[in-house]
Every structure is written in C-alpha cells, then in structure tokens.
Scaffold this motif. Structure first.
Motif, short mmCIF file in Angstrom:
data_model
loop_
_atom_site.label_atom_id
_atom_site.label_comp_id
_atom_site.label_asym_id
_atom_site.label_seq_id
_atom_site.Cartn_x
_atom_site.Cartn_y
_atom_site.Cartn_z
N SER A 50 0.75 -1.22 -0.05
CA SER A 50 0.28 0.04 -0.01
C SER A 50 0.86 1.28 0.02
O SER A 50 0.52 2.13 -0.58
N SER A 51 2.12 1.01 0.73
CA SER A 51 2.95 2.47 0.66
C SER A 51 3.36 2.60 -0.60
O SER A 51 3.65 3.64 -1.27
N ILE A 52 3.68 1.51 -1.27
CA ILE A 52 4.01 1.66 -2.80
C ILE A 52 3.06 2.02 -3.66
O ILE A 52 3.35 2.93 -4.74
N LEU A 93 4.46 2.21 5.64
CA LEU A 93 5.85 1.54 5.68
C LEU A 93 6.25 1.15 7.15
O LEU A 93 6.72 0.32 7.19
N PHE A 94 6.03 2.44 7.88
CA PHE A 94 6.35 2.31 9.39
C PHE A 94 5.55 1.24 9.92
O PHE A 94 6.11 0.29 10.72
N LEU A 95 4.24 0.92 9.80
CA LEU A 95 3.33 -0.04 10.37
C LEU A 95 4.07 -1.54 9.77
O LEU A 95 3.92 -2.57 10.64
N TYR A 119 10.48 -3.26 -1.48
CA TYR A 119 10.19 -1.95 -1.58
C TYR A 119 10.99 -0.99 -2.51
O TYR A 119 10.56 -0.37 -3.51
N LEU A 120 12.40 -1.49 -2.43
CA LEU A 120 13.42 -0.72 -3.30
C LEU A 120 13.11 -0.96 -4.62
O LEU A 120 13.20 -0.33 -5.65
#
Length: 189
Positions: A50-52, A93-95, A119-120
């Motif tokens: 979801s962050s992505i 991302l923190f979560l 992620y990267l």
C-alpha cells in the motif's frame, strides 16, 4: 477517509495470499502458531504494498490526471493531497516494518530484509523499470516469488525449487497475459 482507503488499494492485497502457499504445501495450514505468523507476514507485506501504491500515485499524478480512468484516483482527482499521500505512504511503511520487528521474533530481520528488497525494487519499478516491457513482467513475477519466500521465512519452511519456479512461471504467464498489448500480441478470433 474513503479516499485514503482507496489510495491504499486494499483490493490488491488478495495477491498477498501467496504468502500462505508454503504453509499449505507443508501441510501446516491448521497449525495455529504458524498460521498467525503467516497472517502477520500477510499484513506486513500488504502495508508495504500500500505504501508503494501511494508512491506510484504520487509519482504518476500528472500522467494520471490526463488518463480517462486513472484521473479518478484519489491523488489525481485531488481528493487526497500529495502531502497527505506522503504521510500515508510513510505510515504504511512504518506499520509494515514495525509489525515485523515486534511480532515475528527470530525471523523478523529476514522478513524486514525481504520487505525492504521488495520496496526498493518497486520504487525503481515505479520510477523507471515499468516502462521497459520485459523488465515490467519480470518484476511482477519476482514480487510473487518474494511473497512465497516470505511465507517460508516466517515459519522456517525450506522451499523447494519447484514452488519457487512454478510461482515465478505462473506469475510470468499472468503478467504477460495482462500486458499483451505491450508485446504486440492480439486476441485470436
């Protein structure tokens, strides 16, 4: 609130069910502690994904505003500001990383490593690599393999080469099918 949830694309989380494949093929789907580890890994991966999605929509906002369907996305339609989207991206991302760190014990650092690699890889995908057709489908396929690898890591299940290979090939087939027009493949009548 509705638009923030839409930005996270929770309907895409179904792909993360691949995390449960090692548990299924290992015959431990009813092992509650192992199932809990897989569920935690599922949410860790889903939050990172979801962050992505937030990053992708921020990065592509101008192109999305010109697209007939994508213009309705929360950032492109201005229902969510770019600042809000960055905040939500960071929160997810923190979560993801904190859930892994605080709940997965010995496997937590390996899970965090897989999530960071995912992620990267996806940041690079959003910025540049999705424009290269063949690389596009390979990255999608690797994302599915990472889900299976994560499912093995959280429960200390050694994956066979076959599950990794078959996951990659199935995902590659589906990615090629979805991206047919990019490769000049037409429907046969």
């Amino acid at each position: 609130m509705k638009n923030l949830i839409l930005l996270l694309r929770p309907q895409q989380w179904v792909k993360n069910m691949f995390i449960f494949l090692p548990l299924f093929f290992h015959g431990d789907l009813t092992n509650i502690p192992m199932l809990i580890n897989a569920v935690i890994a599922f949410f860790c991966y889903s939050f990172a994904a979801s962050s992505i999605y937030c990053f992708n929509d921020i990065y592509d906002v101008e192109a999305d505003r010109k697209h007939p369907k994508k213009c309705k996305r929360p950032i492109a339609s201005r229902a969510v500001s770019i600042l809000q989207a960055y905040g939500l991206m960071a929160l997810m991302l923190f979560l993801s990383l904190n859930l892994a760190f605080w709940t997965l014990g010995d496997s937590s650092m390996n899970v965090i490593g897989v999530i960071c690699f995912y992620y990267l890889m996806n940041v690079a995908y959003c910025v540049k690599l999705k424009k290269i057709a063949l690389v596009d489908v390979f990255i999608i396929s690797v994302g599915f393999v990472l889900r299976v690898v994560l499912g093995g890591i959280v429960n200390d299940i050694v994956l066979s080469h076959w599950i990794v290979l078959m996951t990659f090939l199935l995902a590659l087939f589906l990615a090629f099918a979805k991206r047919r027009p990019q490769f000049g493949i037409r429907n046969s009548a």
